[in-house]
Design an enzyme around this catalytic site. Structure first.
Site, PDB file in Angstrom:
ATOM      1  N   SER A 157       0.849  -1.198   0.000  1.00 52.53           N
ATOM      2  CA  SER A 157       0.000   0.000   0.000  1.00 52.53           C
ATOM      3  C   SER A 157       0.876   1.237   0.000  1.00 52.53           C
ATOM      4  O   SER A 157       2.002   1.212   0.530  1.00 52.53           O
ATOM      5  CB  SER A 157      -0.871   0.012   1.253  1.00 52.53           C
ATOM      6  OG  SER A 157      -1.539   1.258   1.374  1.00 52.53           O
ATOM      7  N   TYR A 170      -2.038  -1.842  10.115  1.00 54.48           N
ATOM      8  CA  TYR A 170      -2.087  -1.951   8.651  1.00 54.48           C
ATOM      9  C   TYR A 170      -0.750  -1.542   8.039  1.00 54.48           C
ATOM     10  O   TYR A 170      -0.189  -2.245   7.186  1.00 54.48           O
ATOM     11  CB  TYR A 170      -3.227  -1.060   8.141  1.00 54.48           C
ATOM     12  CG  TYR A 170      -3.520  -1.145   6.654  1.00 54.48           C
ATOM     13  CD1 TYR A 170      -4.302  -2.175   6.131  1.00 54.48           C
ATOM     14  CD2 TYR A 170      -3.039  -0.172   5.778  1.00 54.48           C
ATOM     15  CE1 TYR A 170      -4.599  -2.239   4.783  1.00 54.48           C
ATOM     16  CE2 TYR A 170      -3.323  -0.227   4.418  1.00 54.48           C
ATOM     17  CZ  TYR A 170      -4.117  -1.267   3.920  1.00 54.48           C
ATOM     18  OH  TYR A 170      -4.391  -1.315   2.568  1.00 54.48           O
TER      19      TYR A 170
HETATM   20  N1  NAD Z   1      -8.806   0.286  -1.456  1.00 56.86           N
HETATM   21  C1  NAD Z   1      -7.727   0.994  -1.159  1.00 56.86           C
HETATM   22  O1  NAD Z   1      -7.784   2.211  -1.011  1.00 56.86           O
HETATM   23  C2  NAD Z   1      -6.381   0.313  -1.056  1.00 56.86           C
HETATM   24  C3  NAD Z   1      -5.219   1.117  -1.120  1.00 56.86           C
HETATM   25  C4  NAD Z   1      -3.971   0.509  -1.054  1.00 56.86           C
HETATM   26  C5  NAD Z   1      -3.881  -0.863  -0.917  1.00 56.86           C
HETATM   27  N2  NAD Z   1      -5.017  -1.617  -0.845  1.00 56.86           N
HETATM   28  C6  NAD Z   1      -4.857  -3.058  -0.763  1.00 56.86           C
HETATM   29  O2  NAD Z   1      -5.424  -3.635  -1.928  1.00 56.86           O
HETATM   30  C7  NAD Z   1      -5.832  -4.983  -1.661  1.00 56.86           C
HETATM   31  C8  NAD Z   1      -7.239  -5.214  -2.150  1.00 56.86           C
HETATM   32  O3  NAD Z   1      -8.137  -4.438  -1.382  1.00 56.86           O
HETATM   33  P1  NAD Z   1      -9.498  -3.838  -1.987  1.00 56.86           P
HETATM   34  O4  NAD Z   1      -9.308  -2.390  -2.080  1.00 56.86           O
HETATM   35  O5  NAD Z   1      -9.885  -4.605  -3.193  1.00 56.86           O
HETATM   36  O6  NAD Z   1     -10.474  -4.136  -0.740  1.00 56.86           O
HETATM   37  P2  NAD Z   1     -11.794  -5.013  -0.632  1.00 56.86           P
HETATM   38  O7  NAD Z   1     -12.149  -4.983   0.823  1.00 56.86           O
HETATM   39  O8  NAD Z   1     -12.799  -4.556  -1.612  1.00 56.86           O
HETATM   40  O9  NAD Z   1     -11.337  -6.488  -1.067  1.00 56.86           O
HETATM   41  C9  NAD Z   1     -10.588  -7.323  -0.238  1.00 56.86           C
HETATM   42  C10 NAD Z   1     -11.072  -8.748  -0.439  1.00 56.86           C
HETATM   43  O10 NAD Z   1     -10.252  -9.614   0.381  1.00 56.86           O
HETATM   44  C11 NAD Z   1     -11.106 -10.555   1.022  1.00 56.86           C
HETATM   45  N3  NAD Z   1     -10.487 -11.022   2.257  1.00 56.86           N
HETATM   46  C12 NAD Z   1     -10.314 -10.317   3.415  1.00 56.86           C
HETATM   47  N4  NAD Z   1      -9.755 -11.087   4.330  1.00 56.86           N
HETATM   48  C13 NAD Z   1      -9.545 -12.309   3.766  1.00 56.86           C
HETATM   49  C14 NAD Z   1      -8.998 -13.516   4.231  1.00 56.86           C
HETATM   50  N5  NAD Z   1      -8.575 -13.653   5.494  1.00 56.86           N
HETATM   51  N6  NAD Z   1      -8.899 -14.560   3.371  1.00 56.86           N
HETATM   52  C15 NAD Z   1      -9.348 -14.447   2.089  1.00 56.86           C
HETATM   53  N7  NAD Z   1      -9.913 -13.331   1.610  1.00 56.86           N
HETATM   54  C16 NAD Z   1     -10.016 -12.264   2.442  1.00 56.86           C
HETATM   55  C17 NAD Z   1     -12.396  -9.786   1.264  1.00 56.86           C
HETATM   56  O11 NAD Z   1     -13.512 -10.651   1.482  1.00 56.86           O
HETATM   57  C18 NAD Z   1     -12.520  -8.953   0.007  1.00 56.86           C
HETATM   58  O12 NAD Z   1     -13.264  -9.624  -0.995  1.00 56.86           O
HETATM   59  C19 NAD Z   1      -5.632  -5.154  -0.155  1.00 56.86           C
HETATM   60  O13 NAD Z   1      -4.384  -5.781   0.062  1.00 56.86           O
HETATM   61  C20 NAD Z   1      -5.594  -3.745   0.366  1.00 56.86           C
HETATM   62  O14 NAD Z   1      -4.923  -3.644   1.601  1.00 56.86           O
HETATM   63  C21 NAD Z   1      -6.253  -1.055  -0.920  1.00 56.86           C
END
Ligand code: NAD
Length: 278
Positions: A157, A170
């Protein structure tokens, strides 16, 4: 002709958000998909995680592109479950595994570090850091055995690259992934398996588009919504946008996975609208 014809990709957290976008985008380029998601929400989280219906939608969208997908409910913390999925899916998709997107994660609510709950700290580190370790531990033997090289993309991230108060759990997990990326890159280079980290700024997914976070950004409003938080999010980026789209991160992963990036390994790739320079 796709950039990833004949390849097989494993995507965690594939029910929705970036995971679904990665599955779809990799499939568009010709890859078959192995998708997992826990489809369960811890009761202390301030937002809902993906559901079985969401995972079924990912399946539909990949199949609509004419690619094969094997999707299962599994938690990234559960090594036996992760191995069982791969033991079933890799042979079924031709015995190869080329691309791993360690994408699944959760986020807590920002608060002073010393006020954080110990069990919640442990659980977040378990999902966001140990879950990635479990993902690669389950997947790497199949990649090495197939002998085709490959790409592993760990989703870190932008929060790992900048400083500020809050979200210590986080940020600690996401920063640790940068170290894990470099270690794995060193260990796997001889197999032509490249390992890189992606650091997105805010991405337009339910992880940030939820009521609890809207209230954090706009405590002055009774019922804040998406439009009310745009300006606040935009202050984080150099380019005048509040967030990137999931496909912007997926495109970076496609690039890392294809031959255009064949000698790129061990890097930290921001997809961040200039967020680091703010
Ligand atoms: N959305 C943002 O602003 C952002 C920014 C930087 C990084 N990220 C990173 O991007 C990645 C994707 O996040 P996103 O934005 O799509 O969020 P999101 O919450 O929409 O998707 C995350 C998915 O991971 C699944 N998940 C959570 N815990 C789990 C587990 N223990 N086992 C299996 N599946 C699990 C959830 O059910 C969900 O479908 C993550 O690593 C997040 O930290 C997100």
């Amino acid at each position: 002709m796709g950039l990833l014809d004949g390849k097989v990709a494993f995507v965690t957290g594939a029910a929705r958000g970036q995971g679904r976008s990665h599955a779809r985008r990799l499939a568009e380029e010709g890859a078959d998909i192995i998708a997992i998601d826990a489809c369960a929400t811890q009761d202390w989280l301030s937002y809902e995680l993906g559901s079985e219906a969401d995972l079924a939608q990912t399946v539909k969208e990949v199949e609509a592109l004419g690619r094969r997908i094997i999707a299962r409910r599994a938690d990234v913390r559960d090594l036996d479950a992760m191995r069982a999925v791969l033991d079933e899916a890799v042979p079924a998709l031709g015995g190869r595994l080329d691309i791993v997107c360690a994408n699944a994660a959760i986020i807590s609510q920002a608060m002073p570090t010393w006020e954080m709950d110990l069990e919640q700290w442990r659980e977040l580190i378990d999902v966001n850091l140990t879950g990635v370790f479990v993902t690669v531990k389950a997947a790497i033997p199949a990649m090495i055995a197939a002998g085709n090289g490959g790409t592993i993309a760990l989703t870190s991230s932008g929060a790992a690259l900048i400083s500020g108060p809050g979200l210590a759990d986080y940020k600690a997990a996401k920063t640790a992934l940068l170290s894990l990326t470099r270690t794995l890159a060193c260990e796997l280079a001889e197999h032509f398996i490249r390992v890189n980290a992606i650091c997105p700024t805010a991405v337009d997914t339910p992880m940030i588009q939820n009521e609890a976070l809207y209230h954090v950004f706009r405590p002055d409003l009774e019922n804040p919504g998406r439009d009310d938080v745009k300006a606040g999010f935009q202050t984080m980026n150099l380019l005048p946008i509040p967030w990137v789209d999931p496909v912007d991160v997926s495109n970076a992963i496609v690039w890392l996975a294809c031959d255009a990036a064949r000698y790129i390994t061990g890097i930290t790739l921001p997809v961040d609208a200039g967020n680091q320079l703010k």
